[in-house]
Design a protein around this motif. Structure first.
Motif, PDB file in Angstrom:
ATOM      1  N   GLN B 150      22.402  39.274  -5.401  1.00  0.00           N
ATOM      2  CA  GLN B 150      23.170  39.748  -4.430  1.00  0.00           C
ATOM      3  C   GLN B 150      24.211  40.716  -4.888  1.00  0.00           C
ATOM      4  OE1 GLN B 150      25.049  36.670  -2.098  1.00  0.00           O
ATOM      5  NE2 GLN B 150      26.689  37.893  -1.193  1.00  0.00           N
ATOM      6  N   VAL B 151      24.957  40.042  -5.754  1.00  0.00           N
ATOM      7  CA  VAL B 151      26.273  40.945  -6.271  1.00  0.00           C
ATOM      8  C   VAL B 151      25.692  42.656  -6.725  1.00  0.00           C
ATOM      9  CG1 VAL B 151      28.027  41.127  -8.172  1.00  0.00           C
ATOM     10  CG2 VAL B 151      27.718  38.937  -6.712  1.00  0.00           C
ATOM     11  N   ILE B 152      24.539  42.434  -7.556  1.00  0.00           N
ATOM     12  CA  ILE B 152      23.869  43.780  -7.879  1.00  0.00           C
ATOM     13  C   ILE B 152      23.789  44.796  -6.955  1.00  0.00           C
ATOM     14  CG2 ILE B 152      22.157  44.660  -9.126  1.00  0.00           C
ATOM     15  CD1 ILE B 152      22.384  42.613 -11.133  1.00  0.00           C
ATOM     16  N   SER B 153      23.060  44.071  -5.978  1.00  0.00           N
ATOM     17  CA  SER B 153      22.537  45.056  -4.582  1.00  0.00           C
ATOM     18  C   SER B 153      23.875  45.534  -4.021  1.00  0.00           C
ATOM     19  CB  SER B 153      21.837  44.221  -3.882  1.00  0.00           C
ATOM     20  OG  SER B 153      20.845  43.224  -4.408  1.00  0.00           O
ATOM     21  N   TYR B 154      24.872  44.777  -3.698  1.00  0.00           N
ATOM     22  CA  TYR B 154      26.007  45.211  -3.086  1.00  0.00           C
ATOM     23  C   TYR B 154      26.951  46.052  -3.808  1.00  0.00           C
ATOM     24  CZ  TYR B 154      24.327  42.969   1.193  1.00  0.00           C
ATOM     25  OH  TYR B 154      23.955  42.538   2.206  1.00  0.00           O
ATOM     26  N   GLU B 155      26.721  45.905  -5.075  1.00  0.00           N
ATOM     27  CA  GLU B 155      27.640  46.804  -6.032  1.00  0.00           C
ATOM     28  C   GLU B 155      27.235  48.171  -5.829  1.00  0.00           C
ATOM     29  OE1 GLU B 155      27.680  45.934 -10.366  1.00  0.00           O
ATOM     30  OE2 GLU B 155      29.139  44.524  -9.459  1.00  0.00           O
ATOM     31  N   LEU B 156      25.755  48.342  -5.716  1.00  0.00           N
ATOM     32  CA  LEU B 156      25.496  49.739  -5.380  1.00  0.00           C
ATOM     33  C   LEU B 156      25.833  50.382  -4.289  1.00  0.00           C
ATOM     34  CD1 LEU B 156      21.610  49.367  -6.295  1.00  0.00           C
ATOM     35  CD2 LEU B 156      23.357  50.500  -7.601  1.00  0.00           C
ATOM     36  N   ALA B 157      25.948  49.796  -3.252  1.00  0.00           N
ATOM     37  CA  ALA B 157      26.537  50.304  -1.871  1.00  0.00           C
ATOM     38  C   ALA B 157      27.909  50.502  -2.023  1.00  0.00           C
ATOM     39  CB  ALA B 157      26.203  49.464  -0.875  1.00  0.00           C
ATOM     40  N   ARG B 212      31.718  35.716   0.183  1.00  0.00           N
ATOM     41  CA  ARG B 212      32.230  34.941   1.416  1.00  0.00           C
ATOM     42  C   ARG B 212      31.163  34.959   2.788  1.00  0.00           C
ATOM     43  NH1 ARG B 212      36.373  31.912   1.253  1.00  0.00           N
ATOM     44  NH2 ARG B 212      36.688  32.409   3.302  1.00  0.00           N
ATOM     45  N   ALA B 213      31.530  34.059   3.474  1.00  0.00           N
ATOM     46  CA  ALA B 213      30.659  33.970   4.664  1.00  0.00           C
ATOM     47  C   ALA B 213      30.604  35.229   5.382  1.00  0.00           C
ATOM     48  CB  ALA B 213      31.423  32.990   5.589  1.00  0.00           C
ATOM     49  N   PRO B 214      29.665  35.813   6.022  1.00  0.00           N
ATOM     50  CA  PRO B 214      28.338  35.243   6.261  1.00  0.00           C
ATOM     51  C   PRO B 214      27.364  35.660   5.029  1.00  0.00           C
ATOM     52  CG  PRO B 214      28.512  37.169   7.435  1.00  0.00           C
ATOM     53  CD  PRO B 214      29.663  37.236   6.744  1.00  0.00           C
ATOM     54  N   PHE B 215      28.026  35.966   3.775  1.00  0.00           N
ATOM     55  CA  PHE B 215      26.926  36.214   2.825  1.00  0.00           C
ATOM     56  C   PHE B 215      27.374  35.052   1.702  1.00  0.00           C
ATOM     57  CE2 PHE B 215      28.286  40.348   4.545  1.00  0.00           C
ATOM     58  CZ  PHE B 215      27.127  40.611   4.788  1.00  0.00           C
ATOM     59  N   ARG B 305      34.490  34.460   8.796  1.00  0.00           N
ATOM     60  CA  ARG B 305      33.945  33.065   8.298  1.00  0.00           C
ATOM     61  C   ARG B 305      33.573  32.207   9.475  1.00  0.00           C
ATOM     62  NH1 ARG B 305      36.671  28.744   4.336  1.00  0.00           N
ATOM     63  NH2 ARG B 305      35.306  26.845   5.138  1.00  0.00           N
ATOM     64  N   ALA B 306      34.686  32.391  10.376  1.00  0.00           N
ATOM     65  CA  ALA B 306      34.672  31.578  11.664  1.00  0.00           C
ATOM     66  C   ALA B 306      33.761  31.902  12.683  1.00  0.00           C
ATOM     67  CB  ALA B 306      36.071  31.408  12.212  1.00  0.00           C
ATOM     68  N   THR B 307      33.230  33.182  12.557  1.00  0.00           N
ATOM     69  CA  THR B 307      32.371  33.817  13.769  1.00  0.00           C
ATOM     70  C   THR B 307      30.749  33.854  13.301  1.00  0.00           C
ATOM     71  OG1 THR B 307      34.210  34.895  14.012  1.00  0.00           O
ATOM     72  CG2 THR B 307      32.325  35.843  15.120  1.00  0.00           C
ATOM     73  N   PHE B 308      30.534  34.151  12.166  1.00  0.00           N
ATOM     74  CA  PHE B 308      29.175  34.483  11.752  1.00  0.00           C
ATOM     75  C   PHE B 308      28.354  33.528  11.175  1.00  0.00           C
ATOM     76  CE2 PHE B 308      31.019  38.995  11.633  1.00  0.00           C
ATOM     77  CZ  PHE B 308      30.493  39.376  12.748  1.00  0.00           C
ATOM     78  N   PRO B 309      27.068  33.187  11.495  1.00  0.00           N
ATOM     79  CA  PRO B 309      26.292  32.170  10.922  1.00  0.00           C
ATOM     80  C   PRO B 309      25.840  32.753   9.442  1.00  0.00           C
ATOM     81  CG  PRO B 309      24.999  33.221  12.595  1.00  0.00           C
ATOM     82  CD  PRO B 309      26.344  33.931  12.713  1.00  0.00           C
ATOM     83  N   ARG B 310      25.326  32.116   8.634  1.00  0.00           N
ATOM     84  CA  ARG B 310      25.247  32.621   7.319  1.00  0.00           C
ATOM     85  C   ARG B 310      23.854  33.409   7.460  1.00  0.00           C
ATOM     86  NH1 ARG B 310      25.250  27.929   4.472  1.00  0.00           N
ATOM     87  NH2 ARG B 310      27.241  28.125   4.095  1.00  0.00           N
ATOM     88  N   TYR B 313      18.586  34.678   2.720  1.00  0.00           N
ATOM     89  CA  TYR B 313      18.354  35.573   1.433  1.00  0.00           C
ATOM     90  C   TYR B 313      17.774  36.783   1.607  1.00  0.00           C
ATOM     91  CZ  TYR B 313      17.137  36.712  -3.292  1.00  0.00           C
ATOM     92  OH  TYR B 313      17.061  37.494  -4.328  1.00  0.00           O
ATOM     93  N   ASP B 314      16.418  36.839   2.495  1.00  0.00           N
ATOM     94  CA  ASP B 314      15.894  38.250   2.509  1.00  0.00           C
ATOM     95  C   ASP B 314      16.640  39.084   3.289  1.00  0.00           C
ATOM     96  OD1 ASP B 314      15.232  35.996   4.630  1.00  0.00           O
ATOM     97  OD2 ASP B 314      13.729  37.499   5.157  1.00  0.00           O
ATOM     98  N   GLN B 315      17.282  38.687   4.640  1.00  0.00           N
ATOM     99  CA  GLN B 315      18.088  39.354   5.360  1.00  0.00           C
ATOM    100  C   GLN B 315      19.303  39.840   4.723  1.00  0.00           C
ATOM    101  OE1 GLN B 315      19.348  36.125   7.847  1.00  0.00           O
ATOM    102  NE2 GLN B 315      17.582  36.751   9.475  1.00  0.00           N
ATOM    103  N   ILE B 316      19.830  39.215   3.572  1.00  0.00           N
ATOM    104  CA  ILE B 316      20.776  39.845   3.050  1.00  0.00           C
ATOM    105  C   ILE B 316      20.440  41.177   2.049  1.00  0.00           C
ATOM    106  CG2 ILE B 316      22.353  39.485   0.714  1.00  0.00           C
ATOM    107  CD1 ILE B 316      23.282  36.933   1.904  1.00  0.00           C
TER     108      ILE B 316
END
Lengths: 218, 350
Positions: B150-157, B212-215, B305-310, B313-316
């Motif tokens: 997850q961290v590597i994928s989002y680091e690119l963005a 952090r939630a939702p990730f 965190r209070a709003t979104f469901p988690r 993995y594939d959705q992230i």
């Protein structure tokens, strides 16, 4: 203590860590430890480059290699289940071959250093400082003006590499189920659920039977 | 010699303490605020027993964590097990070195400030991975693997978002980036307007980077108990906690600096009154504005965190690679055109 001495001390400290870490990469038994030693090698090399005022390269080394490549590497190595004893079996058999390769490489490297030393040319002043720019700005200027073509060719080769890697490893599995988010959001709830209106009815009074277990109520 | 020692070593050390100590206290208060806010959003009271309105709850928690026993799992790798929390915490604190709090208040006005930040935030993932591996636990390892991907994928963005900012600002230096957003049009001079999609992507990636939630599937308590730190207790766990919250506050500060004009006032250029210094900052700008912006951004973390469901993995992965990165790449080109054809006047100030 003048800045030069401090720089020299820093250089030897970083160089010492780099060499020790690089040695541990090939000597540590545990593969995960070896990868972490490689991370340390990269990190201290980045520190060395920082000393050379090549700040862009140093930080890029950390971002690209330490932050991304080595994480994936660690990812793979952690998943491996390596039998250490089996890996060591051929050690004596391959030792002579390894030694010959190492010696040849050492001789070649020393030769190269010797040849370079004969044509020793004095390095000019730091071009970034000479141009009055930060290292990053100067590197950008040089790459996008003087070396534009090689830079673009390198980018093209890398892109081809990415496409090739994906094309080689992408396999459509027929037996796996995939879900497509675009189809999912197009679903109309009325197609899936039919809501039926009906009047409330009283359940028929069942005869009480002591043998049947009582249904647990929420 | 002694003079040099004081100037080169002692003063920087004091400055570092001036950043780190308030940061640690801010983390403690932020934890309290998080529990309170989420409590309100769940229509309950939140902590309210210790101290007035439960303010001292966070400190009670800290004391509780510190006096708990640290348990080393069987066959865990002792050295790495205790190293991992530090590897998570050190980059999280080191990144604060280049944050400019106001035009003069910055510990290190580094030329390549953004690159340094990117390097430091990318190092934080090692703490998580090593913790997962060294714990000798299936759940922890699964959490670590998820987190690494997850961290590597989002680091690119995130990196692409930063590129957009640099293109407009023309500098890697954070102080210069804030100064590039100065102008006479108030808050419309900041980068959030021309880079609106990038701003959103940056913050989403920031939430994902900090797990952090939702990730937060790295800790997804419904599937893998607590993910990478399931085997940690006591002070070792407290350090992970501290690192995560320090990172959240860092992302909030960065979002404020890169897109919301840092210490600049949203009223800049609209009011030209002459007033004493303690009122003046409202339109001339000051560190209080940065803190207000960062507070609002960090509130978003809690709101999410209070709003979104988690996410699954594939959705992230899909969101990161197929939605955020393409939009960010397109916006890099748009930002380039903005700069090249002069579509926006922002950034000309640098």
């Amino acid at each position: 203590m003048n800045p030069q001495t401090l720089q020299l001390i820093c250089f030897y400290a970083f160089a010492f860590v780099t060499v020790i870490a690089a040695l541990s990469v090939i000597t540590l038994k545990n593969t995960v430890h070896a990868v972490l030693a490689l991370v340390l090698t990269f990190f201290s090399s980045a520190c060395l480059w920082m000393l050379l005022e090549a700040e862009f390269l140093a930080l890029a080394l950390i971002v690209v290699y330490v932050g991304a490549v080595m994480v994936l590497f660690l990812f793979v190595v952690m998943m491996l289940d390596i039998d250490q004893e089996k890996m060591r079996e051929g050690f004596v058999k391959f030792l002579p071959v390894g030694l010959i390769v190492a010696v040849v490489m050492l001789v070649e490297m020393l030769g190269l250093i010797g040849v370079r030393a004969m044509h020793a040319q004095v390095m000019g002043a730091n071009p970034a400082v000479a141009a009055g720019m930060s290292n990053t700005a100067w590197l950008g200027q040089a790459l996008y003006t003087k070396f534009l073509l090689p830079f673009e060719i390198a980018a093209l080769i890398l892109t081809v590499g990415v496409v090739a890697a994906v094309a080689l490893t992408l396999r459509e599995r027929r037996d796996a189920r995939y879900e497509s988010p675009s189809q999912q959001v197009k679903v109309d709830p009325r197609d899936r659920v039919r809501i039926v209106k009906m009047a409330a009815v009283r359940p028929p009074a069942a005869p009480v039977d002591d043998n049947t277990p009582q249904e647990s109520r929420p | 010699m002694a003079d040099q020692l004081i100037n080169q070593v002692l003063w920087p050390l004091i400055y570092i303490l001036c950043i780190v100590l308030p940061l640690v206290i801010a983390v403690a208060m932020f934890v309290y605020w998080e529990r309170k806010v989420i409590g309100w959003m769940h229509v309950r009271l939140g902590p309210n027993k210790i101290g007035p309105f439960g303010v001292l709850q966070a400190f009670a928690d800290v004391v509780k964590l510190l006096i708990k026993e640290v348990i080393l799992p069987t066959k865990a790798n002792r050295f790495l097990y205790f190293m991992a929390p530090l590897l998570a915490l050190i980059p999280a604190l080191a990144a604060w070195a280049v944050i400019p709090f106001s035009s003069k208040m910055v510990l290190s006005n580094a030329n390549a400030g953004i690159l340094y930040l990117l390097a430091m935030t990318s190092l934080g993932v090692y703490g998580i991975i090593i913790a997962g591996w060294a714990s000798n636990s299936r759940y922890a390892l699964l959490g670590a693997m998820r987190s690494a991907a997850q961290v590597i994928s989002y680091e690119l963005a995130m990196g692409l978002c930063l590129v957009c900012v640099l293109v407009l600002a023309g500098s890697l230096n954070l102080t210069d980036i804030v100064n590039a957003q100065a102008g006479g049009k108030g808050l419309f001079d900041w980068f959030w307007l021309p880079l609106l999609p990038v701003f959103v992507i940056y913050f989403i990636s920031g939430v994902a980077e900090t797990n952090r939630a939702p990730f937060d599937m790295a800790e997804g308590e419904s599937e893998i108990v607590a993910g990478f730190h399931v085997e940690y207790s006591g002070s070792a766990f407290a350090i992970f906690f501290l690192a995560e919250y320090a990172n959240m506050i860092l992302i909030s500060f960065l979002a404020s600096i890169l897109f919301l004009g840092g210490w600049l006032s949203p009223l800049q250029g609209w009011i030209h009154a002459d007033a004493p210094d303690w009122i003046n900052w409202i339109w001339t700008g000051g560190f209080i504005w940065l803190f207000i912006k960062a507070f609002v951004m960090s509130f978003l973390f809690l709101w999410f965190r209070a709003t979104f469901p988690r996410y699954r993995y594939d959705q992230i992965m899909r969101l990161g690679w197929k939605v955020l990165i393409p939009i960010a790449i397109v916006w890099v080109m748009v930002a380039g055109c903005m700069k090249f054809f002069g579509w926006v006047s922002i950034g000309a100030g640098a």
